[in-house]
Write an enzyme that holds these catalytic residues in place. Structure first.
Site, PDB file in Angstrom:
ATOM      1  N   TYR A 439      34.426  56.096  -3.418  1.00 30.43           N
ATOM      2  CA  TYR A 439      33.945  54.497  -3.533  1.00 30.43           C
ATOM      3  C   TYR A 439      32.404  54.426  -3.196  1.00 30.43           C
ATOM      4  O   TYR A 439      31.770  55.525  -2.941  1.00 30.43           O
ATOM      5  CB  TYR A 439      35.089  53.866  -2.751  1.00 30.43           C
ATOM      6  CG  TYR A 439      35.155  54.115  -1.262  1.00 30.43           C
ATOM      7  CD1 TYR A 439      34.303  54.687  -0.514  1.00 30.43           C
ATOM      8  CD2 TYR A 439      36.087  53.356  -0.638  1.00 30.43           C
ATOM      9  CE1 TYR A 439      34.442  54.997   0.833  1.00 30.43           C
ATOM     10  CE2 TYR A 439      36.431  53.612   0.788  1.00 30.43           C
ATOM     11  CZ  TYR A 439      35.657  54.288   1.351  1.00 30.43           C
ATOM     12  OH  TYR A 439      35.943  54.215   2.960  1.00 30.43           O
ATOM     13  N   GLU A 440      32.143  53.048  -3.310  1.00 32.63           N
ATOM     14  CA  GLU A 440      30.857  52.644  -3.034  1.00 32.63           C
ATOM     15  C   GLU A 440      29.695  53.176  -4.020  1.00 32.63           C
ATOM     16  O   GLU A 440      28.670  53.694  -3.745  1.00 32.63           O
ATOM     17  CB  GLU A 440      30.420  52.971  -1.696  1.00 32.63           C
ATOM     18  CG  GLU A 440      29.519  51.935  -1.060  1.00 32.63           C
ATOM     19  CD  GLU A 440      30.486  50.536  -1.182  1.00 32.63           C
ATOM     20  OE1 GLU A 440      30.005  49.821  -1.911  1.00 32.63           O
ATOM     21  OE2 GLU A 440      31.382  50.487  -0.451  1.00 32.63           O
ATOM     22  N   GLY A 441      30.225  53.572  -5.259  1.00 34.82           N
ATOM     23  CA  GLY A 441      29.506  54.629  -6.431  1.00 34.82           C
ATOM     24  C   GLY A 441      30.004  55.970  -6.034  1.00 34.82           C
ATOM     25  O   GLY A 441      29.865  56.382  -4.852  1.00 34.82           O
TER      26      GLY A 441
END
Lengths: 596, 249
Positions: A439-441
């Protein structure tokens, strides 16, 4: 064998001896921020993490969140723990004192965040996202929005979320379909579906404030037509209390591999009343304020899990009696030697330790730069610090989370079957660590950010913020024989990084796919060099302290030995990475798609 | 009413204590120190009295080296109002500590003194009792409950075989047992405020107290290592061993 004691001694080493955190008080606005304050703050944070959060980690994983009729119940004990956490002021560590925050420097927050993630990652996500939301609101929100929402978010009675992902769009937010239509009174009606929203719905706070990406009716297509909106779960009354329910509801929670005590929600917005944050169509810029902050924080999740997994593995390796040392019995009075005598077990333990201590040092360095960027009145220092943070953000995110997973995996391996079963809590770290790489890229996206955006930006200026201090360090220590054990391997790896950087710049300009093919290996190479630089610096500090005879010889000798392990057994990976990068990406790029 | 709480800086309860090589005491270099846990309970009780409006000011006192300031700051962060450090690098014995606290109690016109029942380093369990005797105040030791009413302190004491309730005329001395309360976590804002609360440093000579030791430590050694257990064949052998070898029945 789950066990956790906050590594306070090592944190103080990083904070004061390696990075001179005491000097922060010379920056404008940080005059009161001295070691006399940091020490008790870190100690109290350690107590709360060890005694309140850690005991709920495994039970929270077993129980998970429950979803019924749009309501999410967090696992047993979370409500009480959140109350203790909130009343202790831990939701407002770095927030601006103007809104009731504590204004504690980021470098200290980096250490506290690590502790929270070690103790209970799922729990940490609830207050964690609020911090990023506050940053975006302060940077881009109107005064009216700030006044209404900031104090409650800072004191933690309300929490925040980041709503980006939709069923058909994750990494490519330009595809976002959620719509916001203006009302006559300056507000908007927002409709759409967002998924994978951490802390999107829960029972810990009286209100939840969603920060949502959506499109205005006149929005240009793609990423340039995205705006950021604030959508409260309950519309605040004039007196600030939560009032009427807004048109946002939780449709489901996800069933996941890890972080089971964190509610990952599907949120349905149905003509919800929304407020614009920042300018129309400039939402991505606002969201990136939040996201950069979050990316650094996600990196620290990897570090936190690496540390706690290491502690569990060491405790087990000391106690588990099995077989004899290859060089003959080390503990003849016992029925067998503890497995910590075996080189292969030590290989794993030292890999874990070198990763955790190296990342702690590097994370704190970036944390310090965040403080300098925010507080210095010297424009040049501010520029350099901002460049450095921009450059290091994808590296911290991807490198630390990869290490979090690798280290947690070692933790299971050290304990064998007892690591694999749930009872001892070690396999939970593997599952919890896995999401941080996603997550978060994803870490692949981080690598692309590094080679695609950060390397070339401002004609390579970002890069100089790292290359210059490393080159300067190597040059000024070249005639120090005591340190050559550390500086020589650093030099070798640094040369590889410079060459690889040149190669990517050269081929990447002509064929961007080549840069894309090299990105992941390049990020790891860069990360290893950054860790090697921190280890060389830690070795230098430790040698000096040993000369000064501070009475903590064991601590500094262990530091030197861990650094030597890193140089001998981890850093050589840069050779393989370098070869991969230099081989180019044709084998991937030209592989026929139909053959997959 | 002013409440005095005495706090001691001791080797942290998590630390595995080691004896110094020369047998003169326990190893204290590079060892983590924190507030004596019984004293934390005493601070908590005082803060609760203040929150309930039964006490106006909480004065914390510590006797020890300059580093004991950290311990006093910790008490201030929990909610005490001001601190007094009686600074000394010498080891002080309970009688000297009691005399010093008595001097402060008189100077400050204290209405209630709350102390931990003992410190976890030397486990003396004497200071509170000596303090009461020196001041001529009533004492309620090993308190598991404390209530203030009309110039009296009603103390529930943990005694062998049960609980005893005593009513003391104030001013009085109360020493805390484990079950009195659970100390709070200091909040971040209070830790920051504690830095700015007044902390006075004074010395034994200023209080006209002689702290010269009355006792001599001959040697300090680790307890003998526990021997491996044995399996017995049957209950009769066990009873025999308990009777004749262990001599416990």
């Amino acid at each position: 064998m789950a066990t956790y004691k906050a590594p306070l001694r090592d944190m103080r080493f990083v904070l004061y001896e390696l990075h001179d955190g005491a000097a922060l008080s010379s920056l404008p606005g940080l005059e009161d921020m001295t070691p006399e304050l940091f020490d008790p703050v870190l100690e109290e944070a350690a107590k709360v993490c060890e005694e309140v959060l850690f005991p709920l980690n495994r039970s929270g994983d077993e129980e998970g969140c429950q979803f019924e009729n749009g309501v999410v119940r967090t696992p047993k004990g979370f409500i009480e723990a959140y109350k203790t956490f909130r009343e202790g002021g831990w939701t407002s560590i770095t927030a601006d004192p103007a809104y009731g925050g504590q204004g504690i420097p980021n470098i200290v927050n980096v250490l506290i965040t690590e502790m929270i993630c070690s103790a209970n990652l799922s729990f940490g996500l609830y207050p964690g996202l609020t911090q990023g939301a506050c940053k975006a609101l302060v940077a881009h929100g109107s005064d009216e929005l700030k006044e209404r929402y900031m104090p409650k978010l800072v004191e933690g009675t309300w929490s925040g979320t980041m709503c980006l992902t939709e069923p058909h769009c994750g990494t490519d937010l330009g595809l976002c379909r959620t719509k916001a239509v203006p009302n006559d009174d300056g507000t908007y009606r927002l409709s759409g579906t967002k998924i994978f929203i951490s802390a999107g719905e829960h029972d810990l706070t009286e209100n939840i404030i969603h920060f949502v990406l959506a499109r205005l009716p006149d929005a240009p297509p793609g990423i340039k037509g995205i705006s950021l909106f604030l959508v409260p779960k309950f519309l605040p009354n004039a007196d600030g209390t939560p009032g009427k329910r807004n048109g946002v509801s939780c449709g489901a929670i996800e069933h996941k591999m890890g972080i089971k005590a964190s509610a990952t929600c599907v949120l349905n917005f149905d003509e919800a009343t929304a407020w614009l944050v920042g300018s129309p169509h400039k939402g991505m810029r606002s969201m990136f304020t939040m996201m950069n902050e979050e990316r650094l924080a996600v990196g620290l999740q990897g570090l936190g899990l690496a540390e706690v997994s290491y502690q569990g593995a060491v405790a087990y390796a000391r106690e588990r009696l099995q077989g004899r040392s290859l060089s003959g019995a080390k503990y003849p009075d016992k029925p067998a030697d503890p497995i910590i005598v075996h080189p292969d077990v030590r290989r794993m333990l030292l890999s874990m330790r070198a990763a955790a201590e190296g990342c702690r040092a590097l994370g704190a360095w970036v944390g310090q730069a965040v403080d300098i960027a925010a507080h210095t009145d010297d424009p040049k220092a501010k520029q350099e610090a901002e460049d450095f943070v921009a450059l290091m953000t994808p590296i911290v995110k991807a490198l630390f989370t990869d290490y979090g997973f690798e280290t947690a995996n070692h933790g299971v391996q050290v304990m064998g079957g007892h690591g694999y079963i749930r009872e001892h809590g070690m396999e939970q770290y593997v599952r919890d660590a896995r999401i941080a790489q996603v997550y978060e890229g994803t870490n692949g996206v981080q690598a692309l950010d590094l080679v695609g955006r950060k390397l070339g930006a401002h004609m390579g200026r970002n890069l100089r913020s790292f290359f210059h201090p490393v080159a300067e360090f190597i040059q000024s220590r070249s005639d120090n024989p005591a340190l050559s054990r550390y500086v020589d391997p650093l030099t070798k790896a640094f040369v590889r990084l410079q060459q690889a950087t040149g190669q990517i710049a050269k081929v990447g300009l002509k064929r961007p796919e080549e840069a894309g093919a090299a990105a992941t290996e390049y990020l790891r190479l860069f990360g290893l060099v950054a860790l090697a630089y921190q280890w060389a610096r830690m070795a230098e500090v430790s040698l000096k302290k040993l000369e000064e005879k501070t009475g903590e010889d064991d601590f500094y000798r262990a530091k030197l030995a861990t650094g030597a392990f890193f140089m001998d057994r981890v850093l050589p990976q840069t050779g393989a990475l370098f070869s991969s990068i230099m081989a180019g990406g044709s084998t991937m790029i030209e592989f026929p798609e139909a053959a997959f | 009413m002013k409440v005095l709480v005495a706090v001691k800086r001791v080797v942290d309860y998590n630390v595995k204590v080691r004896v110094k090589a020369d047998g003169s005491g326990v190893e204290t270099t590079n060892v983590k120190f924190s507030m004596n846990p019984f004293d934390e309970i005493a601070v908590e009780e005082a803060v609760r009295l203040k929150e309930a409006g039964k006490a106006q000011e909480i004065v914390v006192v510590s006797i020890g080296p300059a580093q004991a300031q950290e311990t006093l700051r910790a008490a201030l962060a929990m909610g005490a109002d001001r601190a007094i450090l009686i600074q000394t690098d010498e080891a002080v014995e309970p009688l000297a500590v009691a005399k010093l606290i008595a001097a402060i109690a008189k100077r400050e016109e204290i209405g209630l003194a709350i102390l931990g029942k003992q410190a976890i380093d030397d486990d003396s369990n004497q200071t509170g009792q000596m303090l009461a005797a020196l001041l001529g105040w009533p004492q309620g030791t090993f308190a598991s409950k404390l209530a203030l009413e009309e110039g009296r302190a009603v103390v529930t004491r943990e005694i062998d075989g049960g609980l005893e309730t005593v009513s003391l005329a104030l001013p009085a001395v109360v020493t805390t047992d484990l079950r009195l309360n659970t100390p709070r976590y200091a909040s971040l804002p209070n830790i920051m405020k504690a830095k700015k609360k007044p902390l006075e440093t004074t010395f034994a000579v200023d209080l006209d107290v002689d702290i010269a030791p009355r006792l001599v430590t001959l040697k300090v050694e680790e307890p003998p290592k526990r021997k491996a257990g044995v399996k017995v064949a049957d209950a009769a052998t066990l009873v025999d061993k308990l009777k004749n070898e262990a001599k416990v029945i």
